[in-house]
Design an enzyme around this catalytic site. Structure first.
Site, PDB file in Angstrom:
ATOM      1  N   TRP C 114       0.842  -1.178   0.000  1.00 39.12           N
ATOM      2  CA  TRP C 114       0.000   0.000   0.000  1.00 39.12           C
ATOM      3  C   TRP C 114       0.886   1.239   0.000  1.00 39.12           C
ATOM      4  O   TRP C 114       2.096   1.136   0.208  1.00 39.12           O
ATOM      5  CB  TRP C 114      -0.966  -0.023   1.168  1.00 39.12           C
ATOM      6  CG  TRP C 114      -0.336   0.077   2.518  1.00 39.12           C
ATOM      7  CD1 TRP C 114      -0.091   1.210   3.222  1.00 39.12           C
ATOM      8  CD2 TRP C 114       0.093  -1.007   3.345  1.00 39.12           C
ATOM      9  NE1 TRP C 114       0.472   0.907   4.431  1.00 39.12           N
ATOM     10  CE2 TRP C 114       0.599  -0.445   4.549  1.00 39.12           C
ATOM     11  CE3 TRP C 114       0.118  -2.397   3.198  1.00 39.12           C
ATOM     12  CZ2 TRP C 114       1.127  -1.219   5.580  1.00 39.12           C
ATOM     13  CZ3 TRP C 114       0.635  -3.166   4.230  1.00 39.12           C
ATOM     14  CH2 TRP C 114       1.117  -2.581   5.395  1.00 39.12           C
ATOM     15  N   ASP C 133       5.142  -5.385   3.200  1.00 37.66           N
ATOM     16  CA  ASP C 133       5.421  -6.329   4.281  1.00 37.66           C
ATOM     17  C   ASP C 133       6.504  -7.313   3.872  1.00 37.66           C
ATOM     18  O   ASP C 133       6.671  -7.622   2.692  1.00 37.66           O
ATOM     19  CB  ASP C 133       4.150  -7.110   4.645  1.00 37.66           C
ATOM     20  CG  ASP C 133       3.146  -6.237   5.384  1.00 37.66           C
ATOM     21  OD1 ASP C 133       3.529  -5.147   5.839  1.00 37.66           O
ATOM     22  OD2 ASP C 133       1.981  -6.662   5.499  1.00 37.66           O
TER      23      ASP C 133
END
Lengths: 185, 379, 185, 379
Positions: C114, C133
């Site tokens: 994101w 991540d």
């Protein structure tokens, strides 16, 4: 099979004088015959402990578990000081949905166990206690009691409480520990 | 997954085209997975057995000079950590259940690259390995990196032999009445037996047992047992006992040869109830010339009590050189190798690692938040 | 494939004016077209956050992790207040053997990510940050930063930070979070 | 294993015969695995996501009347807990990797007996289930106990249907743009969509989608989103929003029907910045006649802040009945069913469960040591 082992353990516990038993065990151990004696290992452990000074071993409690260690009177079976727990090492099943001599629902008693001797504070008698782990779930995490009296290194396998004592249970996943009265000494 | 990502990309492309606003200025980071440099003597490999779920074992690689986390390794249930002698591979010897908390058991040696920390492969071994609160010498590797040796306890005792070159399980060596893997040569390991003796096994080049000889007992386990995590320097093992006796055992021959034990305590120490205790209670430096004992004051059966001091002993003169008071009571100690050794002390309850310079014992620093740390490894 | 997504994300981040982007996104979302927009979700998140009051969400920190939350100056990339982390949610890879925009050794950057916008305290410019991540190991457990500004419920999937955002990575096992500068706004 | 135990038994028998000393007195315990009675309304099922290793999920069954642990369940990675409507079975819907931290992914519905807590079997499902910090409505069961519905997010959204009678995976229902499983009838579930609408899916007796209809949006997610863990009473769902709006939605028809929302706050409350927050922020009793909101004072985007009070609302009159101050700030609340409902409040940081009597809100007690508890379930 489990029943037989249990029965044998009881008979030994009931009928063997401790001194003679220890002498014999010593010889067997010296001869390399460790394996067969598992269920009775804590007889030795406890005997050694009683022969020694009574200073409690101050085993450290891992982080996050401090709150889970409970001390209290010898009649509270969720406390480390409960009379039957004099040689226990692990999470008390009494705090996990089991009892002092019962596995919590869904955990299996290990057919292998060790034996100790604890004095009942009420009647003053020495009771023979079979310590049996409950297996098949991740650690219960409550009421950690780590007694080190009489505990021996791994080469004295029967007396090493750091082992996962779930041999013969459906899995080697340790959940909690119990103390079962098998008789009066 | 890739099909969906393709859809995602198309949609983004649509947005890009549709939005039609162009900008220039750009100074992008380049995201990668970092690599590790060659392991250093002051890197501590701390083993954490997570309390709530020991089904995963963690290794934290900490640069103690910079007090910095360098990376982490995962392993299975109550896994053992082993480093290859050339420091190019790490091994996690672990147990897995198909449904984590139940199901079918698989034991495996997981092989990890020491630079990328990536999983490289595994060797499945018989599902018999010793399951215990993590202890040293539950698995070992020969100095040439060829064979991995894994202690089995079912409760019958044996050692699984893994050929790391061929990446396969070779076989099992029975070691009745004796446990653990003390590796002292490319084709040799020893085990500690219940009567206080040592079993020495020599392997052939295929990893089979060639000779298997048991020594005479060198101590009386019923009177004063030695701890089961001795420290090994080359072909010598140093044992400390519950009451503070030190035993040096030469493991180089067909049969282990022990020198007579000597006490780390004088009468005043004994009177003050000093004794070794904790988990990893003994360390060495300079090829065993110095050994280090984690000491506390306590009565009988306090062999797992946290240590307050580290005693430095001269093994040639059989005397104490110095006492290093610890800032925080410790459960395990280790001394790093190399020209500039440091003392590393691990506190289970406080979940931290402290370091001290040697030989002066000056406190250097602390690293926090290491879970339930039981063991320290390193070069 | 991963490269393409990444490239796309960057292009979107670089070339899309936020207002126009949000309007368009709104229409797509209304039409049920949630899925395709994953990599850019935090543009929205951050935009919403900036439009709102700046009160930091006081998300509780689970037991045993308190010590692992670190605050400090905006130049310390192991602190929650590091300027690039204005919309991060998770364990900081900087504390885990990675960097502010690098995975620790042995963990894989998730191809999905994101995007947010953070102002650099030095040059006062707004930088576009891609939050990616690192996956493939159990939680790093260090330096937990939980920002809730602009965070939306699960039905606004792209804005829900409680999801394991490892889609497209070798496994869905979450390890830690990074912040990658992709350009100046 | 049994062969070895036989050897053990023989050896013990030998000792027994050899020792030859007979004693009498004996009062043995009988060791068993306990069973649970039928689940009670005051039993709390607390879900713990272990921080260090969420690869195992734990459920603690706590009798809140006696503040006693009754038993524990294990599940896989970020597992969902579901109870059968007849309370005879529990389900842990979990994800497993073959080597715990890596390897091949398997998703499964694990079936546990509610009396023995023994594992009874599993149904393997597509490895697509929603992996998220545990939330309600990630899986659900139809009121007749026939079908289990599991939310998938890959990130494409769909629902896996499992026939619990036949113990098999039936199929997958696509729910593009909509997530979660709100079950409101034996053959019906609803999902929440990104635009503030509700998708209602009717199943046939084989578990296939019969109708699939989306409502109009009943709120504006970009202005004031409702939390994604509504509480369901029969066929009605009650939603609370970030700003304290309450929406009642009738899920019984082909299309969900929402009543106009109303605010739980008056002007003074708004001025004092009261709003709902936490994790499980809404509860209900008396079939939805009363709802309970976990409230704190905070600004925008404090929707995950711990709550200091529980507000009791009358849903018919759309007014507040009372405010219950909590002893300890809470992250999740629940109200038990039955004639004697109690309020259960769960504190994530303090790792504890507090109980309060209703309607007076009197503090009843606390149970400590629940790991990282996110959710409470119960009858």
């Amino acid at each position: 099979m489990d029943k037989i082992v249990e029965q044998m353990t009881r008979m030994v516990a009931q009928r063997t004088s401790r001194r003679g038993f220890l002498a014999r065990l010593g010889r067997l151990v010296a001869g390399g015959l460790i394996i067969p004696l598992l269920p009775v290992n804590r007889v030795l452990s406890q005997a050694v402990a009683q022969a020694a000074e009574s200073a409690p071993g101050a085993t450290p409690v891992p982080e996050g578990l401090e709150a889970m260690v409970k001390h209290g009177n010898p009649n509270d079976d969720t406390a480390c000081d409960y009379w039957k727990y004099c040689a226990i090492d692990g999470y008390l099943c009494s705090c996990c949905g089991g009892g002092s001599h019962d596995c919590p629902p869904g955990a299996s008693p290990s057919p292998t166990s060790w034996v100790g001797t604890c004095r009942h504070p009420g009647d003053g008698k020495d009771y023979i206690i079979s310590y049996r782990d409950c297996c098949g779930k991740t650690p219960c995490g409550r009421c950690l009691c780590t007694n080190t009296k009489g505990e021996m290194p791994l080469y004295r396998t029967q007396l090493d409480s750091d082992l996962i004592w779930c041999f013969g249970a459906p899995t080697m996943v340790y959940h909690c520990s119990t103390a079962e009265i098998v008789g009066v000494k | 997954m890739h099909k969906r990502l393709a859809i995602a990309a198309s949609a983004i492309l649509f947005l890009f085209v549709a939005s039609g606003v162009a900008r220039a200025q750009l100074r992008p980071d380049q995201m990668t997975s970092l690599r590790l440099a060659a392991p250093q003597p002051h890197w501590a490999y701390v083993l954490d057995m997570p309390n709530a779920v020991p089904q995963v074992t963690k290794i934290y690689i900490v640069d103690t000079d910079r007090q910095k986390m360098l990376g982490q390794l995962n392993g299975g249930y109550l896994a053992s950590f082993v480093m290859s002698p050339d420091h190019r591979e790490y091994y996690m010897v672990g147990t897995f259940y198909s449904r984590v908390w139940h199901g079918t058991r698989t034991d495996a040696v997981e092989i990890l690259d020491a630079s990328t920390l990536n999983f490289k492969g595994e060797v499945v071994i018989p599902p018999k390995r010793l399951l215990i609160v993590p202890k040293n010498n539950s698995a070992g590797i020969t100095p040439d990196g060829r064979f991995m040796l894994v202690e089995n306890l079912t409760p019958a005792t044996s050692v699984s032999v893994i050929d790391l070159k061929a990446r396969r399980f070779v076989g099992e060596i029975e070691t009745p009445g004796c446990v653990q893997v003390l590796v002292s040569g490319p084709r040799r390991f020893s085990s500690m037996c219940a009567d206080g003796s040592i079993l020495t096994v020599h392997l052939d080049d295929s990893g089979k047992a060639k000779t298997r000889k048991q020594s005479k007992p060198f101590f009386d386990p019923s009177k004063d047992p030695v701890f089961d995590q001795p420290v090994i320097a080359g072909t010598d093992a140093y044992f400390d006992s519950y009451h503070g006796m030190i035993y040096k055992v030469d493991l180089s021959g067909d049969v282990a040869k022990a020198e007579p034990g000597w006490s780390a305590l004088d009468d005043a120490d004994r009177k003050a109830s000093w004794r070794p205790g904790g988990w990893q209670t003994i360390a060495e430096s300079a090829g065993g010339a110095k050994i280090y004992l984690l000491m506390h004051q306590g009565g009988e059966w306090t062999h797992k009590q946290d240590g307050k001091e580290v005693w430095v002993l001269d093994t040639a003169k059989k005397t104490r050189i110095s006492r290093i008071p610890l800032k925080t009571d410790a459960y395990s100690i280790r001394v790093s190798s190399g020209a500039n050794p440091i003392l590393e002390s691990l506190s289970l309850v406080q979940s931290q690692l402290e370091t001290y310079s040697l030989p002066d014992g000056k406190y250097l620093g602390v690293y926090h938040g290491l879970g339930a740390p039981f063991l320290i490894y390193g070069l």
